[in-house]
Design an enzyme around this catalytic site. Structure first.
Site, mmCIF file in Angstrom:
data_model
loop_
_atom_site.group_PDB
_atom_site.id
_atom_site.type_symbol
_atom_site.label_atom_id
_atom_site.label_comp_id
_atom_site.label_asym_id
_atom_site.label_seq_id
_atom_site.Cartn_x
_atom_site.Cartn_y
_atom_site.Cartn_z
ATOM 1 N N HIS A 294 -24.988 52.060 29.153
ATOM 2 C CA HIS A 294 -24.234 50.981 28.265
ATOM 3 C C HIS A 294 -23.762 51.178 26.853
ATOM 4 O O HIS A 294 -22.694 51.024 26.564
ATOM 5 C CB HIS A 294 -25.086 49.872 28.212
ATOM 6 C CG HIS A 294 -25.731 49.212 29.425
ATOM 7 N ND1 HIS A 294 -25.217 47.852 29.824
ATOM 8 C CD2 HIS A 294 -26.190 49.726 30.568
ATOM 9 C CE1 HIS A 294 -25.780 47.750 31.216
ATOM 10 N NE2 HIS A 294 -26.244 48.632 31.716
ATOM 11 N N ASP B 243 -22.329 43.055 25.421
ATOM 12 C CA ASP B 243 -22.716 43.585 26.623
ATOM 13 C C ASP B 243 -22.888 42.348 27.507
ATOM 14 O O ASP B 243 -23.760 41.408 27.078
ATOM 15 C CB ASP B 243 -24.027 44.523 26.592
ATOM 16 C CG ASP B 243 -24.080 45.291 27.752
ATOM 17 O OD1 ASP B 243 -24.225 44.504 29.005
ATOM 18 O OD2 ASP B 243 -24.369 46.287 27.893
#
Ligand code: UDP
Length: 470
Positions: free
Chosen positions: A28, A123
């Site tokens: 990520h 995110d």
């Protein structure tokens, strides 16, 4: 516009300031950091927020991004790693609770000064960050790190359009997505009892998405255009991928060759030297990313499948995976006979870009998949969990750039199956031709005026006009 964009926004020339918040995991951090470099090149000051513990881990290995400022928030576990953090309800609840408080404090600190933060790019796994952004009166942009097809499945679950558990023969039909049999669905949807905390986090990506000012997805319009057109009727989604360093795509950002933040130490010299000694398009590269842990039997079958293929192989086995899982003496034998190299971590992009690469045996993590597509390396898909299962389906059936191994009744891909899939992928010209087509599409998306470049430019223009009116 000049060819070289990097650094345009340095020093006094910044026009806006953006805070980016990835989930604390390598898969990520990489896409969000790369996206931030594109923003920085277009004049946006960048701050990346990572957890205190993550900062410690990264310091042991590498932080080498000169244009990015790093700040920390807390997940409540600053001193020691929480075991299996990302699948644990306790960890995820703490990340949300302590993370929200410390993100708010950070935003307050960064709202003063010459370039106050005007937007949080968060995110999509952390939707609570949008609530914090709204409370602190800054824009919120939701960043999806998985492909649109997978995001759509979780959206359907969130909306109750798919009920869990799935029926035995239930087919998932979503506009623009190939029909998904239960075994093609993301693993948390196929087996909702397996990791309930993760399933909840992924379904919750859609809990407040309609309040986000922007929805950014690390994919390429041309790769998923049907599903994106459909999703575009719900929200203003923008594709911004592939988020890999510019040197492998448009080459407009000087010195952008690596991801810059690494939780593992790459064995660069030994890998590159070994690859240099191999013939063109001959090497099987094997990696299962930063999180997957293979069962012992699968490791053994893979080892002998590689051996039987009679091709040289470079295999990444993380140090936590080495013990007791590889057949006895396998590494020594492979080295002695000059058949293969087994290392704990490599510079994957440099490896995939090497002329000697023939195929990529991969778990189909979305970053690895996008990297393989961008660098034109066909795949043998050995997906293990999460979105990897659906990504493998897309690789094989939608884009036709790889094959997915078949599993036996114990869920293991046997050595003969491995050998056969490797042979097919390395031999089929059609697959390579498809790969070359998609590789070109990735490059063009990031070039000036390409689909992703235009979306990134629109986002920056919005940030700048918002900053000027503040
Ligand atoms: N990676 C790397 N060296 C390795 C193995 C992986 O640099 O030896 C990088 C890879 O390039 C990718 C990331 O780690 O960017 C893994 O992300 P992915 O989404 O593929 O899988 P995850 O680790 O999230 O399961």
């Amino acid at each position: 516009m000049e060819k070289s964009e990097r650094g345009k926004g340095k020093h006094n020339e910044y026009k806006a300031h953006c805070l980016l918040l990835p989930l604390p995991a390598q898969g990520h951090i990489n896409p969000i950091l790369q996206f931030s470099k594109r923003l920085e090149a277009k004049g946006v000051k960048i701050t990346i927020a990572i957890t205190n513990f993550m900062l410690k881990t990264l310091q042991d290995f590498s932080i080498s991004s000169p244009h990015v400022s790093i700040q920390t928030i807390s997940d409540g576990f600053d001193e020691e790693a929480y075991p299996d953090a990302l699948i644990s309800q306790v960890y995820l609840q703490n990340l949300r609770r302590v993370g929200s408080q410390t993100l708010a404090q950070l935003l307050r600190r960064l709202r003063v000064g010459r370039f106050p933060v005007s937007c949080v790019v968060y995110d999509s796994f952390l939707p609570w960050a949008l609530d914090v952004a709204k409370e602190e009166r800054v824009m919120g942009a939701c960043f999806f790190t998985q492909p649109c097809a997978v995001d759509a499945v979780y959206y359907y679950v969130h909306e109750g359009l798919i009920e869990l558990p799935l029926g035995e023969n239930q087919v998932i039909r979503i506009p623009g997505v190939p029909e998904l049999e239960p075994g093609d669905a993301p693993s948390f949807v196929f087996a909702p009892e397996s990791y309930p905390a993760v399933l909840e986090m992924l379904v919750n990506q859609f809990s407040n998405v309609e309040k986000a000012d922007w929805i950014l997805i690390n994919t390429i319009y041309e790769l998923e255009h049907k599903i994106i057109d459909w999703m575009g009727k719900l929200w203003a989604v923008r594709t911004v991928g592939p988020t890999i360093p510019s040197a492998y795509l448009d080459n407009r950002l000087p010195d952008d060759r690596e991801y810059d933040l690494s939780m593992f130490k790459p064995m660069t010299e030994i890998c590159m030297k070994w690859l240099d000694d191999q013939q063109d398009k001959s090497v099987i590269y094997v990696s299962f990313g930063s999180l997957v842990s293979l069962q012992g039997q699968q490791m053994e079958e893979l080892a002998w499948g590689l051996w039987k293929s009679n091709k040289p192989f470079l295999w990444i086995v993380r140090s936590t995976e080495e013990a007791n899982k590889l057949p006895e003496n396998f590494v020594g034998m492979a080295t002695e006979e000059g058949r293969g190299l087994v290392v704990t971590w490599c510079p994957q992009l440099q490896v995939l870009a090497h002329r000697s690469l023939g195929c990529f045996v991969t778990h189909c993590g979305w970053n690895s998949t996008l990297e393989a597509i961008s660098l034109g390396v066909p795949m043998v898909a050995v997906p293990q969990w999460s979105d990897q299962i659906t990504n493998a389906k897309l690789v094989m059936d939608a884009w036709k750039i790889g094959v997915r191994v078949k599993l036996d009744e114990k869920g293991v891909a046997k050595r003969e199956e491995m050998e056969e899939c490797i042979r097919r992928v390395m031999g089929e010209e059609e697959m390579r031709a498809n790969m070359n087509k998609w590789k070109q599409v990735c490059r063009e998306a990031m070039e000036e005026g390409g689909s992703s470049d235009r979306n990134i430019q629109d986002f920056v223009s919005c940030l700048v006009s918002k900053s000027m009116t503040n």
